[in-house]
Design a protein around this motif. Sequence first.
Motif, PDB file in Angstrom:
ATOM      1  N   ASP A  62     -45.196  -0.383  38.909  1.00 29.11           N
ATOM      2  CA  ASP A  62     -44.889   0.407  38.021  1.00 29.11           C
ATOM      3  C   ASP A  62     -46.004   1.062  36.934  1.00 29.11           C
ATOM      4  OD1 ASP A  62     -42.780  -0.863  38.882  1.00 29.11           O
ATOM      5  OD2 ASP A  62     -42.841  -3.095  37.689  1.00 29.11           O
ATOM      6  N   LEU A  63     -47.089   1.005  36.969  1.00 31.64           N
ATOM      7  CA  LEU A  63     -47.711   1.473  36.127  1.00 31.64           C
ATOM      8  C   LEU A  63     -48.036   2.922  36.214  1.00 31.64           C
ATOM      9  CD1 LEU A  63     -50.357   0.726  34.461  1.00 31.64           C
ATOM     10  CD2 LEU A  63     -52.214   1.797  36.745  1.00 31.64           C
ATOM     11  N   PRO A  64     -48.025   3.710  34.851  1.00 30.69           N
ATOM     12  CA  PRO A  64     -47.208   5.107  34.727  1.00 30.69           C
ATOM     13  C   PRO A  64     -48.239   5.697  35.533  1.00 30.69           C
ATOM     14  CG  PRO A  64     -46.811   3.764  32.954  1.00 30.69           C
ATOM     15  CD  PRO A  64     -47.835   2.911  33.614  1.00 30.69           C
ATOM     16  N   VAL A  65     -47.339   6.973  36.092  1.00 28.10           N
ATOM     17  CA  VAL A  65     -48.495   7.823  36.672  1.00 28.10           C
ATOM     18  C   VAL A  65     -48.162   9.219  36.761  1.00 28.10           C
ATOM     19  CG1 VAL A  65     -48.564   6.586  39.111  1.00 28.10           C
ATOM     20  CG2 VAL A  65     -47.318   8.011  38.473  1.00 28.10           C
ATOM     21  N   GLY A  66     -48.522   9.887  36.445  1.00 30.65           N
ATOM     22  CA  GLY A  66     -48.412  11.816  36.154  1.00 30.65           C
ATOM     23  C   GLY A  66     -49.342  12.200  37.074  1.00 30.65           C
ATOM     24  N   SER A  67     -49.494  13.816  36.463  1.00 27.90           N
ATOM     25  CA  SER A  67     -50.311  15.086  36.773  1.00 27.90           C
ATOM     26  C   SER A  67     -51.176  15.705  36.160  1.00 27.90           C
ATOM     27  CB  SER A  67     -49.490  15.946  38.523  1.00 27.90           C
ATOM     28  OG  SER A  67     -48.064  16.715  37.403  1.00 27.90           O
ATOM     29  N   ASP A  68     -50.482  15.289  35.220  1.00 26.55           N
ATOM     30  CA  ASP A  68     -50.969  16.039  33.860  1.00 26.55           C
ATOM     31  C   ASP A  68     -51.412  14.993  32.529  1.00 26.55           C
ATOM     32  OD1 ASP A  68     -50.975  16.437  30.894  1.00 26.55           O
ATOM     33  OD2 ASP A  68     -51.328  18.952  31.485  1.00 26.55           O
ATOM     34  N   ALA A  69     -53.127  14.616  32.532  1.00 25.49           N
ATOM     35  CA  ALA A  69     -53.771  13.783  31.790  1.00 25.49           C
ATOM     36  C   ALA A  69     -53.270  13.999  29.916  1.00 25.49           C
ATOM     37  CB  ALA A  69     -55.048  13.855  31.645  1.00 25.49           C
ATOM     38  N   VAL A  70     -52.672  15.118  29.593  1.00 26.47           N
ATOM     39  CA  VAL A  70     -52.132  15.644  27.924  1.00 26.47           C
ATOM     40  C   VAL A  70     -51.291  14.770  28.008  1.00 26.47           C
ATOM     41  CG1 VAL A  70     -51.920  16.473  26.199  1.00 26.47           C
ATOM     42  CG2 VAL A  70     -54.490  16.390  27.790  1.00 26.47           C
ATOM     43  N   ALA A  71     -50.379  14.636  28.966  1.00 30.03           N
ATOM     44  CA  ALA A  71     -48.695  14.818  29.144  1.00 30.03           C
ATOM     45  C   ALA A  71     -48.678  13.301  28.882  1.00 30.03           C
ATOM     46  CB  ALA A  71     -48.096  15.297  30.411  1.00 30.03           C
ATOM     47  N   LEU A  72     -49.209  12.836  30.435  1.00 28.60           N
ATOM     48  CA  LEU A  72     -48.864  11.091  29.982  1.00 28.60           C
ATOM     49  C   LEU A  72     -50.091  10.146  29.520  1.00 28.60           C
ATOM     50  CD1 LEU A  72     -48.314   8.791  32.638  1.00 28.60           C
ATOM     51  CD2 LEU A  72     -50.183   8.712  33.495  1.00 28.60           C
ATOM     52  N   ALA A  73     -51.067  10.774  28.814  1.00 24.92           N
ATOM     53  CA  ALA A  73     -51.020  10.004  27.344  1.00 24.92           C
ATOM     54  C   ALA A  73     -50.568  10.178  26.030  1.00 24.92           C
ATOM     55  CB  ALA A  73     -52.884  10.531  27.257  1.00 24.92           C
ATOM     56  N   ALA A  74     -50.141  11.002  26.221  1.00 27.24           N
ATOM     57  CA  ALA A  74     -48.866  11.057  25.098  1.00 27.24           C
ATOM     58  C   ALA A  74     -47.111   9.737  25.346  1.00 27.24           C
ATOM     59  CB  ALA A  74     -48.061  12.335  24.756  1.00 27.24           C
ATOM     60  N   ASP A  75     -47.004   9.834  26.154  1.00 28.55           N
ATOM     61  CA  ASP A  75     -46.166   9.308  26.983  1.00 28.55           C
ATOM     62  C   ASP A  75     -46.646   8.078  26.966  1.00 28.55           C
ATOM     63  OD1 ASP A  75     -44.712  11.482  27.875  1.00 28.55           O
ATOM     64  OD2 ASP A  75     -44.914  11.249  29.909  1.00 28.55           O
ATOM     65  N   THR A  76     -47.886   7.172  27.033  1.00 31.84           N
ATOM     66  CA  THR A  76     -48.123   5.761  27.055  1.00 31.84           C
ATOM     67  C   THR A  76     -48.683   5.823  26.480  1.00 31.84           C
ATOM     68  OG1 THR A  76     -50.385   6.455  28.247  1.00 31.84           O
ATOM     69  CG2 THR A  76     -48.484   6.328  29.993  1.00 31.84           C
ATOM     70  N   GLY A  77     -49.180   6.748  24.879  1.00 31.66           N
ATOM     71  CA  GLY A  77     -50.091   6.317  23.914  1.00 31.66           C
ATOM     72  C   GLY A  77     -51.279   5.496  24.334  1.00 31.66           C
ATOM     73  N   ALA A  78     -52.074   6.165  25.224  1.00 33.87           N
ATOM     74  CA  ALA A  78     -53.334   6.167  25.588  1.00 33.87           C
ATOM     75  C   ALA A  78     -54.624   6.670  25.016  1.00 33.87           C
ATOM     76  CB  ALA A  78     -53.096   6.885  26.952  1.00 33.87           C
ATOM     77  N   GLN A  79     -55.449   6.196  24.888  1.00 36.56           N
ATOM     78  CA  GLN A  79     -56.748   6.920  23.482  1.00 36.56           C
ATOM     79  C   GLN A  79     -57.686   7.184  24.180  1.00 36.56           C
ATOM     80  OE1 GLN A  79     -57.002   2.380  22.606  1.00 36.56           O
ATOM     81  NE2 GLN A  79     -56.372   2.571  20.730  1.00 36.56           N
ATOM     82  N   ALA A  80     -57.965   7.746  25.401  1.00 36.31           N
ATOM     83  CA  ALA A  80     -58.792   7.905  26.178  1.00 36.31           C
ATOM     84  C   ALA A  80     -59.001   8.305  27.656  1.00 36.31           C
ATOM     85  CB  ALA A  80     -60.123   7.115  26.139  1.00 36.31           C
ATOM     86  N   ILE A  81     -59.840   9.355  28.189  1.00 34.08           N
ATOM     87  CA  ILE A  81     -58.996   9.264  30.080  1.00 34.08           C
ATOM     88  C   ILE A  81     -61.500   9.119  30.120  1.00 34.08           C
ATOM     89  CG2 ILE A  81     -58.005  10.708  29.150  1.00 34.08           C
ATOM     90  CD1 ILE A  81     -59.913  13.319  30.421  1.00 34.08           C
ATOM     91  N   VAL A  82     -61.043   8.679  32.017  1.00 30.47           N
ATOM     92  CA  VAL A  82     -62.145   8.445  32.484  1.00 30.47           C
ATOM     93  C   VAL A  82     -62.144   9.633  33.559  1.00 30.47           C
ATOM     94  CG1 VAL A  82     -63.313   7.642  34.008  1.00 30.47           C
ATOM     95  CG2 VAL A  82     -62.812   5.707  32.030  1.00 30.47           C
ATOM     96  N   ASN A  83     -62.766  10.995  33.397  1.00 32.06           N
ATOM     97  CA  ASN A  83     -62.776  11.429  34.455  1.00 32.06           C
ATOM     98  C   ASN A  83     -63.422  11.808  35.868  1.00 32.06           C
ATOM     99  OD1 ASN A  83     -61.750  14.708  35.338  1.00 32.06           O
ATOM    100  ND2 ASN A  83     -63.048  15.574  33.834  1.00 32.06           N
ATOM    101  N   VAL A  84     -62.195  11.229  36.904  1.00 33.37           N
ATOM    102  CA  VAL A  84     -63.049  11.180  38.216  1.00 33.37           C
ATOM    103  C   VAL A  84     -62.592  12.213  39.203  1.00 33.37           C
ATOM    104  CG1 VAL A  84     -63.866   9.413  39.700  1.00 33.37           C
ATOM    105  CG2 VAL A  84     -62.380   8.592  37.254  1.00 33.37           C
ATOM    106  N   THR A  85     -61.936  13.263  38.661  1.00 36.04           N
ATOM    107  CA  THR A  85     -61.533  14.707  39.386  1.00 36.04           C
ATOM    108  C   THR A  85     -63.115  14.725  39.888  1.00 36.04           C
ATOM    109  OG1 THR A  85     -62.326  15.897  37.133  1.00 36.04           O
ATOM    110  CG2 THR A  85     -60.000  15.291  37.901  1.00 36.04           C
ATOM    111  N   ILE A  86     -62.672  16.296  40.139  1.00 37.09           N
ATOM    112  CA  ILE A  86     -63.732  17.060  41.176  1.00 37.09           C
ATOM    113  C   ILE A  86     -64.604  17.392  40.738  1.00 37.09           C
ATOM    114  CG2 ILE A  86     -62.668  16.940  44.004  1.00 37.09           C
ATOM    115  CD1 ILE A  86     -61.816  19.740  43.077  1.00 37.09           C
ATOM    116  N   PRO A  87     -65.430  18.005  41.099  1.00 38.10           N
ATOM    117  CA  PRO A  87     -66.655  18.896  39.497  1.00 38.10           C
ATOM    118  C   PRO A  87     -65.878  20.486  38.933  1.00 38.10           C
ATOM    119  CG  PRO A  87     -67.992  17.915  41.497  1.00 38.10           C
ATOM    120  CD  PRO A  87     -66.467  17.642  41.929  1.00 38.10           C
ATOM    121  N   VAL A  88     -65.293  21.370  40.071  1.00 37.63           N
ATOM    122  CA  VAL A  88     -64.995  22.344  39.551  1.00 37.63           C
ATOM    123  C   VAL A  88     -63.924  22.099  38.735  1.00 37.63           C
ATOM    124  CG1 VAL A  88     -63.107  22.091  41.276  1.00 37.63           C
ATOM    125  CG2 VAL A  88     -64.108  24.488  40.129  1.00 37.63           C
TER     126      VAL A  88
END
Length: 380
Positions: A62-88
Amino acid sequence: MTHRTIPCGPDNPLRVLVVGAGSMGQQWLTTVTAAPETELAGIVDLDLDAARRSAADLGRPDLPVGSDAVALAADTGAQAIVNVTIPVAHHPVTTAALFAGLPVLGEKPIADTLAQALSLAAAAEVSGELFMVSQSRRWNPQLFALRGMLGELGAIGTLTTEFFKAPHMGGFREEMAYPLLIDMAIHAFDSARFLLGADPVSAYCQAYNPPWSWYEGDAAASAVFEMEGGARYAYNGSWCSPGAETSWNGTWRASGEKGSALWDGDTEPVLVADVQPAERARSPYSDIGGALRVFVESLRTGTSPMGEVHENTMSLAMVEAAVESARTGQLVLVDDVLDQAYAVALRDETRPDVRAALAGWPSVRGALAPHQAPPPAASA
């Protein structure tokens, strides 16, 4: 660089999104989940099914998922991100997060190019948010011990790394033009800067691809860097070298005026010198879990950590200088590489505030040097 602080720690865990559900993303998900200083708030990936599988694998379907970090942070109240995307994707994902008020802990490299790394350094200045690169090998306690040994050897003449592995990883690495230099050697280059306490002046590099290589690009390279103060750092490696493989950390030798220090990359380093043994500081942290702890501590205290974007940029400059030398067959001055990247960063920057910050730098080295961070308090 000063950055906004957030009251967070074991008693008040930092709510974090992990952006990227690939193989390295799985390691970060496990690390963020296990750390008492953080709470996993959600998973972001363009492939939502991959994000959902990762959540299920953690036992949290049931953990929230999404395709946009900023949008999901707004929805979940997240305070920071760990960026593990590909270099580009590092530059657009990190830029969007910083200007949405989200500090970022990013996987290396800072960005796909040195010009984009300079843009991100300026973006961190303008946004006032912390952007730290998880250059995880910096936190190895054995590397700290080796650094202490170098301090006992007097002037250092030569520091060398040998790296020989044969991983079949598939994916983007096997399609890169210079996979070893771009994706792997940065760990050693960054460690060399840490060990010597010096930045690069010039680079000469030859890259090549053995006939049996399963990489499209050059999977082997030899590089020599002149470092500030005159020491030479020599790197010799291959990512398609089966048999008698080295540690993932490589094997190291430092030659100084009073003797030498050796490290096999996996066990305690050895000092071979006629000097009185000294008590040596060790890192209280280790690997990506250590990087995460330091990130949270820096957010809580406002201190600038090792790996802060300005401090880490010169490691990526070493990579681009080595690649340019391999491409041209010429000795390359690192200041020329910095100046060229700076011109591209100014030309390509789309945010007026970031472009203005870049334009205000007295020089690239001048902008980066004040942000050099000392090692953290360490235990003996």
